[in-house]
Design an enzyme around this catalytic site. Sequence first.
Site, PDB file in Angstrom:
ATOM      1  CG  ASP A   1      -1.763   1.088   1.269  1.00 26.80           C
ATOM      2  OD1 ASP A   1      -1.773   1.948   0.439  1.00 26.80           O
ATOM      3  OD2 ASP A   1      -2.927   1.090   2.402  1.00 26.80           O
ATOM      4  CB  ILE A   2       1.641   3.659  -2.674  1.00 30.04           C
ATOM      5  CG1 ILE A   2       2.900   4.486  -2.997  1.00 30.04           C
ATOM      6  CG2 ILE A   2       0.182   4.286  -2.820  1.00 30.04           C
ATOM      7  CD1 ILE A   2       2.871   5.097  -4.451  1.00 30.04           C
TER       8      ILE A   2
ATOM      9  CG  ASN B   1      -8.991  12.256 -11.982  1.00 26.33           C
ATOM     10  OD1 ASN B   1      -9.062  13.569 -11.967  1.00 26.33           O
ATOM     11  ND2 ASN B   1      -9.896  11.341 -11.478  1.00 26.33           N
TER      12      ASN B   1
ATOM     13  N   GLY C   1      -9.072   3.388  -7.686  1.00 24.75           N
ATOM     14  CA  GLY C   1      -7.747   3.000  -7.666  1.00 24.75           C
ATOM     15  C   GLY C   1      -6.992   3.795  -6.791  1.00 24.75           C
TER      16      GLY C   1
ATOM     17  CG  ASP D   1      -6.626   9.827  -8.034  1.00 25.09           C
ATOM     18  OD1 ASP D   1      -6.355  10.822  -7.176  1.00 25.09           O
ATOM     19  OD2 ASP D   1      -7.512  10.239  -8.924  1.00 25.09           O
TER      20      ASP D   1
ATOM     21  CB  THR E   1      -1.142  -0.400 -15.205  1.00 25.50           C
ATOM     22  OG1 THR E   1      -1.003  -0.304 -13.596  1.00 25.50           O
ATOM     23  CG2 THR E   1       0.352  -0.323 -15.688  1.00 25.50           C
ATOM     24  N   GLY E   2      -4.119   0.768 -14.394  1.00 26.81           N
ATOM     25  CA  GLY E   2      -5.705   0.336 -13.834  1.00 26.81           C
ATOM     26  C   GLY E   2      -6.727   0.758 -15.057  1.00 26.81           C
ATOM     27  CB  VAL E   3      -9.773   2.531 -14.752  1.00 28.36           C
ATOM     28  CG1 VAL E   3     -10.417   1.723 -13.563  1.00 28.36           C
ATOM     29  CG2 VAL E   3      -9.329   3.864 -14.341  1.00 28.36           C
ATOM     30  CE1 TYR E   4      -7.676   7.462 -16.219  1.00 29.06           C
ATOM     31  CE2 TYR E   4      -5.700   8.271 -16.779  1.00 29.06           C
ATOM     32  CZ  TYR E   4      -6.789   8.373 -16.073  1.00 29.06           C
ATOM     33  OH  TYR E   4      -7.295   9.567 -15.945  1.00 29.06           O
TER      34      TYR E   4
END
Length: 180
Positions: A11-12, A25, A33, A35, A123-126
Amino acid sequence: MQPRMQVLQGDITTLEVDVIVNAANSSLLGGGGVDGAIHRAAGPELLKACQQVRQQQGECPPGHSVITTAGNLRAKAVIHTVGPVWHGGGEHEARLLEDAYRNSLLLAEANGYTSIAFPAISTGVYGYPKPAAAEIAVNTVSAHLIRRPQLQQVLFVCFDAETAHLYQHLLTQQGEESAK
């Protein structure tokens, strides 16, 4: 001596580094995600800081980065960078992803920071393919570190084991090539 680039799975938002990078975004006002996780962990101070940045300069386009306070996070600051949405590779996505990493590194240095943690941007929803994105991340950061000594620690923080393995493989491969 510890390597300057390392891979962590986790977890960042829990890391104690100078700067964590948010895969934001363009609105800078939170999302899903990583963000959303960063905004939730940082609390309302982060949203307020992002709103101020947005009032001053508008939206943040892909490839660009801005810096804010970190709110309740253990980091000193958050760099919000907007990666590209994957459209098959024909719309300059690779260049925009390189720019997102490079501009984040430059912004960290410009503010005197020496440690930074990156998520797997776009790499997630994008939808950016993870292997290609990992290669761009490692190559861009590595090239930057060769020319600029200020950053002492760069962490690639991966949400899952698959992504962590991709990054670790690339770092190991790069280490073997530089040893030749």
